[in-house]
Design an enzyme around this catalytic site. Sequence first.
Site, PDB file in Angstrom:
ATOM      1  N   CYS A 135     -12.784  -1.599  -2.720  1.00 32.63           N
ATOM      2  CA  CYS A 135     -12.659  -3.011  -2.339  1.00 32.63           C
ATOM      3  C   CYS A 135     -11.606  -3.055  -1.240  1.00 32.63           C
ATOM      4  CB  CYS A 135     -12.214  -3.823  -3.560  1.00 32.63           C
ATOM      5  SG  CYS A 135     -11.780  -5.539  -3.186  1.00 32.63           S
ATOM      6  N   CYS A 178      -9.307  -8.544 -12.264  1.00 34.73           N
ATOM      7  CA  CYS A 178      -8.571  -7.779 -11.261  1.00 34.73           C
ATOM      8  C   CYS A 178      -7.076  -7.840 -11.539  1.00 34.73           C
ATOM      9  CB  CYS A 178      -8.800  -8.361  -9.868  1.00 34.73           C
ATOM     10  SG  CYS A 178     -10.507  -8.401  -9.395  1.00 34.73           S
ATOM     11  N   ARG A 231     -16.086 -11.262  -0.193  1.00 32.11           N
ATOM     12  CA  ARG A 231     -15.340 -12.111  -1.119  1.00 32.11           C
ATOM     13  C   ARG A 231     -14.498 -13.151  -0.382  1.00 32.11           C
ATOM     14  NH1 ARG A 231     -13.299 -10.370  -6.411  1.00 32.11           N
ATOM     15  NH2 ARG A 231     -14.248  -8.412  -5.857  1.00 32.11           N
ATOM     16  N   CYS A 233       8.893  -6.057  -4.480  1.00 32.93           N
ATOM     17  CA  CYS A 233       8.181  -4.925  -3.878  1.00 32.93           C
ATOM     18  C   CYS A 233       8.962  -4.367  -2.682  1.00 32.93           C
ATOM     19  CB  CYS A 233       6.795  -5.388  -3.434  1.00 32.93           C
ATOM     20  SG  CYS A 233       5.819  -4.054  -2.726  1.00 32.93           S
ATOM     21  N   CYS A 235       3.735 -11.588   2.618  1.00 27.59           N
ATOM     22  CA  CYS A 235       3.769 -11.533   1.151  1.00 27.59           C
ATOM     23  C   CYS A 235       5.084 -12.012   0.551  1.00 27.59           C
ATOM     24  CB  CYS A 235       3.483 -10.103   0.700  1.00 27.59           C
ATOM     25  SG  CYS A 235       3.328  -9.977  -1.087  1.00 27.59           S
ATOM     26  N   CYS A 285       5.433  -6.285   3.941  1.00 25.72           N
ATOM     27  CA  CYS A 285       4.244  -7.019   4.431  1.00 25.72           C
ATOM     28  C   CYS A 285       4.661  -8.472   4.768  1.00 25.72           C
ATOM     29  CB  CYS A 285       3.141  -7.015   3.384  1.00 25.72           C
ATOM     30  SG  CYS A 285       2.826  -5.362   2.731  1.00 25.72           S
ATOM     31  N   CYS A 307     -10.886  -4.138 -11.936  1.00 25.57           N
ATOM     32  CA  CYS A 307     -10.437  -3.865 -10.577  1.00 25.57           C
ATOM     33  C   CYS A 307      -8.916  -3.796 -10.624  1.00 25.57           C
ATOM     34  CB  CYS A 307     -10.886  -4.983  -9.642  1.00 25.57           C
ATOM     35  SG  CYS A 307     -10.336  -4.758  -7.936  1.00 25.57           S
TER      36      CYS A 307
END
Length: 362
Positions: free
Chosen positions: A218, A127, A296, A83, A90, A87, A158
Amino acid sequence: MSLEENISSPAKAGAQTIAHDNSGPCPAAGNEVRNDWTREEIAALFELPFDELVFRAASIHREHHTPGQVQLSTLLSIKTGGCPEDCGYCNQSAGAKSGLKAEKLIDVRTVLQTAAQAKDRGSSRFCMGAAWRNPKDRDMPAIIEMVKGVRQMGMETCMTLGMLTKEQSQMLAEAGLDYYNHNIDTSPEHYEKVITTRTFDDRLETLENVRNSGINVCSGGIVGMGETREDRVGFVHALATLPRHPESVPVNALVPVKGTVLGDMLADTPLAKIDDIEFVRTIAVARITMPASMVRLSAGRESMSESTQALCFLAGANSIFTGDKLLTTGNAGDDADEAMFAKLGLVPMAAEQRDDVMEAAE
Ligand code: SAM
Ligand code: DTB
Ligand code: SF4
């Protein structure tokens, strides 16, 4: 009370017996859904004696949801690693040295087979996550087929694919996508210490596009990234003051992965793991400030004791990810969860029940 009775009787007990103390900035519990929370009020909730905070959260939980019922969702990484975003938490960031192999978007058939297995294991929501800054237009046809296919199986869908334009949100809405996950991750102030390649406002813009297209939102974040209590206040405040609360609020405990900026920075420091009680407090404050939302209990359960998870459920968490894996990191696993549910007397939330909750929230 039998399992069936438990499902059919929305418990109201406790709602009338909340200790009201209006002497300070700390708001008394109530069942109204508010979007005008102040940081001072949220900070005061965090400051409450732990038993008072959890009692208020549990009481509010019972006014809006059926206690003891927990929604089970399954995650699948449909495009792993490589990616371009940075972040700090991550392992899927191209900049992370976590050894994760980057893969292409997986094919629709594999996604549908995995969804069918998840359904067989009792999951009612599927998801799908992609390690993208944003989906490219050429990816959209396959994404849309995935949404339609999973929906046809009778599961809720999702997706979390990064930033979305208005047009992409609209396309996903037309395909029937039920939820879109896009986290604000932390407070506006702490955000830039964690991510530099897209801004907090970029995140809000995607959330607005998703909201305007009619897809359920979400959005949540991560606790335990070395942020302060004030940042956790700011994180909850940012969500609880959105024009409409996210229908689902994932609260992740950081999974510290070696080779990521935060995993390496926090390793062997007192900040390496969020204090369990502070984590439960964050869940409780999210429940109180966003009473109708699903809260969640997301990443981090693998290293969380059953007792801490039990406190999270008591404090209003009513949704978890099941299975051995989240997107790329480990999860508690079905055997451990079945044993925990049996021990705590929790039951999986039925799809119809969840629909009722959503209608009530509107
Ligand atoms: N690329 C998309 C995005 O960032 O929106 C979707 C996938 S991303 C993995 C979804 C969310 O997972 C992140 O926003 C973050 O809150 C959470 N997450 C990622 N890595 C995590 C970790 N190591 N520990 C806890 N939560 C994590
Ligand atoms: C969210 O807030 N938590 C889930 C979901 N949204 C996509 C993902 C957690 C991912 C944890 C790290 C991983 O397994 O890659
Ligand atoms: Fe990419 Fe999402 Fe990971 Fe950020 S959290 S690096 S956007 S996959």
